[in-house]
Structures are given as structure tokens and as C-alpha cells.
Design a protein around this motif. Structure first.
Motif: not given
Length: 216
Positions: A187-207
Motif C-alpha cells: 500500500v505504501a509503495e502504491k501511495l508513494h507512486k501516487w505522490y510522485a505522479k501528483d507532484g503535490t498539485k492535489s495538496m496545493q489545490a486543497e490549500f
């Protein structure tokens, strides 16, 4: 009026554990990074568990933070929200060196804080501040980190919070965790792949959405 009173009481309860002393003794981002390097040099991480696995996670997280420091670029939407802040804020972040989600998020948090003259970002270790952590549990039960608490810099009133991960990442995480027999490491490996692809854009959009709500 009742809702306002209830909201006020909630704020009082939450801010009672976040004192000026906590803020003054918190780490800056660079101090947090330096502290982790010092502990790793001693064969330790943060918290009480200094197993090989936890040291491995911490070493990976140092690399992740170094990579994020170089790669993270703020999106226009979050810049606009940051430009709209007209009061002094403290962003108090609960974190730990071994936490992969924190390593993926802290650089973006710091870059947002650096962008605005009105934000002071400070970092504290979760396991040294469980009284604060327990006021900001995820779903009322989980001590998940990172957890950012947005405070009015003068009153220390709680204006809002964020964490431990973007909503769409949380949804995927919950789905993956619900699969029978799946190992947490997978699960952690899948999650880190998601982070790498997203590049913090989702997080920044939430902020970008939350910041105007916090300061209105």
C-alpha cells in the motif's frame, strides 16, 4: 448563537494545549531537517523505535524531502490564496521523521509559508505532543500525520487544519487497505507512486480552497 458558542468552546479546548511555549520551542523547517540528519548520524530516528526498518524509512524520507525541495513549484491558485492573507498566521505541523506522508508534504507546506510574509511555519514531533495530536485526530480516532494546524498568530485561536494527506490520496489509501491480504508495504509503495505522479498539485489545490476559509 448556540452554534457560535459551541464553536467557541471547541476552539478554547483545542487552543488550550497549544501554548506560546510550544510555538517557541518548535522547529523551523531547516532545524527539523538538521535534527533528522543528526539523529541518523547517531543511528536513530525520531520517537522511541530505532529499528532497522524505521531507520530505513527515515533515510528514504530524507531523500524524498531533498527531492521535493528541488521539485515542488507552487500552482497559481495557491499563490492567489496566499496573496489574499491579511493576518499573521502560524502553521503548526505535527510530524515524525519516519513518516512517509510527511516527507511528501512538508516541502510544499514550507514553500507556501515562504511565499507569504504572513505565515510562520513550525514543526513539532507528534510523539512528544500527543496532547495536541489527540485534539486533531483523523476521523476522531487516528493519530495520522502530518497534521497542519492553522493558528491566528496573536491569539493562537485554531482557524483550521489539514492532513494527513490529500483527499483523493486518502480515498485510494482506504480502498487499498480494504483489500484482503494486502501487505502494508505494498500500500505504501502504491501511495508513494501516487505522490510522485501528483507532484503535490492535489495538496496545493486543497490549500487554495482552505486558506480563504481559514482567514475569512
Amino acid at each position: 448563537n448556540l452554534n457560535k458558542k459551541q464553536s467557541s468552546r471547541m476552539t478554547e479546548v483545542k487552543t488550550s494545549v497549544i501554548t506560546r511555549g510550544v510555538i517557541e520551542n518548535a522547529y523551523t523547517y531547516q532545524e527539523y531537517r538538521d535534527m533528522i540528519d543528526e539523529r541518523m548520524a547517531q543511528g536513530k530516528t525520531t520517537g522511541d523505535n530505532h529499528s532497522e526498518a524505521m531507520l530505513h524509512y527515515t533515510k528514504m524520507n530524507v531523500h524524498r524531502m531533498e527531492r521535493q525541495d528541488k521539485r515542488v513549484k507552487l500552482i497559481d491558485e495557491v499563490k492567489a490564496a496566499l496573496n489574499g492573507i491579511d493576518r499573521k498566521l502560524i502553521w503548526l505541523v505535527l510530524t515524525e521523521a519516519w513518516c512517509g506522508d510527511a516527507a511528501q508534504s512538508l516541502s510544499a507546506i514550507q514553500k507556501m509559508a515562504d511565499y507569504s510574509d504572513n505565515i510562520q511555519a513550525r514543526y513539532i514531533l507528534r510523539d512528544e505532543h500527543l496532547d495536541i495530536m489527540d485534539e486533531f485526530l483523523t476521523n476522531g480516532k487516528s493519530r495520522s500525520i502530518p497534521k497542519l494546524i492553522c493558528l491566528d498568530a496573536q491569539s493562537l485561536d485554531v482557524l483550521g487544519s489539514w492532513g494527513p494527506r490529500p483527499a483523493n490520496a486518502q480515498k485510494l489509501y482506504d480502498e487499498w487497505r480494504s483489500v484482503d491480504g494486502i501487505a502494508y508495504q505494498d500500500v505504501a509503495e502504491k501511495l508513494h507512486k501516487w505522490y510522485a505522479k501528483d507532484g503535490t498539485k492535489s495538496m496545493q489545490a486543497e490549500f487554495a480552497e482552505k486558506i480563504p476559509e481559514w482567514v475569512k
